[in-house]
Design a protein around this motif. Structure first.
Motif, short mmCIF file in Angstrom:
data_model
loop_
_atom_site.label_atom_id
_atom_site.label_comp_id
_atom_site.label_asym_id
_atom_site.label_seq_id
_atom_site.Cartn_x
_atom_site.Cartn_y
_atom_site.Cartn_z
N ASN A 165 0.83 -1.20 -0.10
CA ASN A 165 -0.09 0.04 -0.18
C ASN A 165 0.86 1.17 -0.12
OD1 ASN A 165 -2.61 -1.58 0.35
ND2 ASN A 165 -2.00 -1.99 2.34
N LYS A 166 2.15 1.24 0.28
CA LYS A 166 3.09 2.25 0.05
C LYS A 166 4.35 1.92 -0.36
CE LYS A 166 4.37 1.88 4.86
NZ LYS A 166 4.63 2.28 6.16
N VAL A 167 5.03 2.91 -0.91
CA VAL A 167 6.47 2.74 -1.69
C VAL A 167 7.53 2.72 -0.24
CG1 VAL A 167 8.19 3.52 -3.02
CG2 VAL A 167 5.90 4.15 -3.42
N GLU A 168 7.82 1.17 -0.10
CA GLU A 168 8.69 0.90 0.89
C GLU A 168 9.79 -0.25 0.56
OE1 GLU A 168 8.80 -0.72 5.49
OE2 GLU A 168 7.15 -0.16 4.46
N TYR A 169 10.85 0.23 0.06
CA TYR A 169 11.91 -0.64 -0.65
C TYR A 169 12.75 -1.26 0.52
CZ TYR A 169 10.47 2.14 -4.59
OH TYR A 169 9.48 2.78 -5.71
N MET A 170 13.20 -2.70 -0.01
CA MET A 170 14.23 -3.32 0.84
C MET A 170 15.25 -2.60 0.73
SD MET A 170 13.71 -7.51 0.24
CE MET A 170 14.73 -7.64 1.76
N TYR A 171 15.63 -2.39 -0.42
CA TYR A 171 16.88 -1.59 -0.60
C TYR A 171 16.69 -0.57 -1.64
CZ TYR A 171 18.91 -5.93 1.49
OH TYR A 171 19.01 -7.07 2.25
#
Length: 291
Positions: A165-171
């Motif tokens: 639901n949101k932009v959240e990257y591992m790296y």
């Protein structure tokens, strides 16, 4: 830094407890188990059909399961030896089957296709064998007729820290641009193996896409497009919570419920499509009747 994270004793004991001394040729249903032989530097896939025909490819189920789970850096490679006679033996030096097929769906489909192509009788329905002679019933099924396949692919889940639901990257590219060679292999801050994770996830997702396209391209598209379903739980955070990151772990019931909900939504969509098609056909009949 020396040796794998676990010695593998618990894994071997559990496999032995569950499978005892049962060999692959004695399984109740056909199995396909991928591994990778680091001695020969090539994939190696154990199957029931081959095990029944070649004693050198018929090790114990427990041995193959341990070998297929021997993930590099986590468990040690697994050595096993099979014997056909006193003088004929074969040695295997095996690691995780994920290096061969992190998503083994296509391996299973190719196995069935190969068995049909090579005319293994056990892969043909009994009713065909009863109605037709040998040459005739072999010709009744096309080896790559995916409308006859029913496939459910169960992923093991992963602990990606990604919220859909949101932009959240591992790296990020900015973060990774500062990595040295060791950091690409091991990220101690997140307790992950970036390069291995990237290879594994990319391979699994590509197979999922490949198989999905195979089913969409069947001649009987609308009827058989749902003969394949992939169930994979993302953002499992139980491991991260135990590492002290304070995230709430998903329970198994939640994962099952979410997977079931997605499947039900697909079924509702299919029902809506069928209903729309019937209404369209009915409307066409009324128009023709009115003329």
């Amino acid at each position: 830094m020396n040796g794998p994270k676990y010695n593998g004793d618990g894994l071997r004991d559990l496999a032995k407890e569950l499978a005892h001394d049962t060999k692959i040729s004695k399984t109740l249903t056909d199995v396909v188990i991928p591994t990778f032989d680091i001695g020969r530097n090539q994939p190696l896939i154990f199957t029931t059909a081959e095990a029944k025909r070649h004693k050198l490819r018929d090790p114990k189920i427990s041995d193959v399961c341990v070998a297929s789970a021997a993930a590099p850096t986590f468990f040690p490679p697994y050595y096993l030896k099979t014997q056909q006679s006193k003088t004929v033996t074969r040695e295997f030096n095996l690691v995780d089957g994920g290096l061969t097929a992190n998503n083994p769906t296509k391996c299973a489909m190719n196995y069935v296709t190969e068995m049909l192509t090579e005319r293994y009788p056990e892969f043909y329905p009994n009713y065909l064998m009863e109605r037709y002679n040998k040459d005739e019933y072999f010709s009744r099924i096309e080896p790559i007729d995916y409308s006859r396949f029913l496939v459910i692919s169960l992923g093991a889940g992963d602990a990606k820290n990604v919220d859909a639901n949101k932009v959240e990257y591992m790296y990020t590219a900015e973060e990774a641009s500062k990595w040295n060679r060791l950091k690409w292999l091991v990220d101690f801050s997140k307790n992950t193996n970036p390069l291995i994770d990237f290879f594994m996830e990319g391979s699994a997702d590509m197979i999922d896409w490949n198989v999905e396209v195979d089913f969409k391209n069947t001649d009987k598209l609308e009827k058989y497009r749902y003969n394949y379903i992939r169930i994979q739980a993302h953002s499992l955070n139980g491991i991260r919570q135990r590492q002290g990151e304070g995230q709430q772990a998903k329970t198994r019931q939640q994962v099952v419920w979410e997977s079931s909900s997605r499947q039900k939504e697909k079924e509702r969509q299919r029902a809506r499509e069928v209903s729309a098609s019937r209404k369209s056909a009915a409307a066409g009949g009324l128009l023709r009747g009115a003329r």
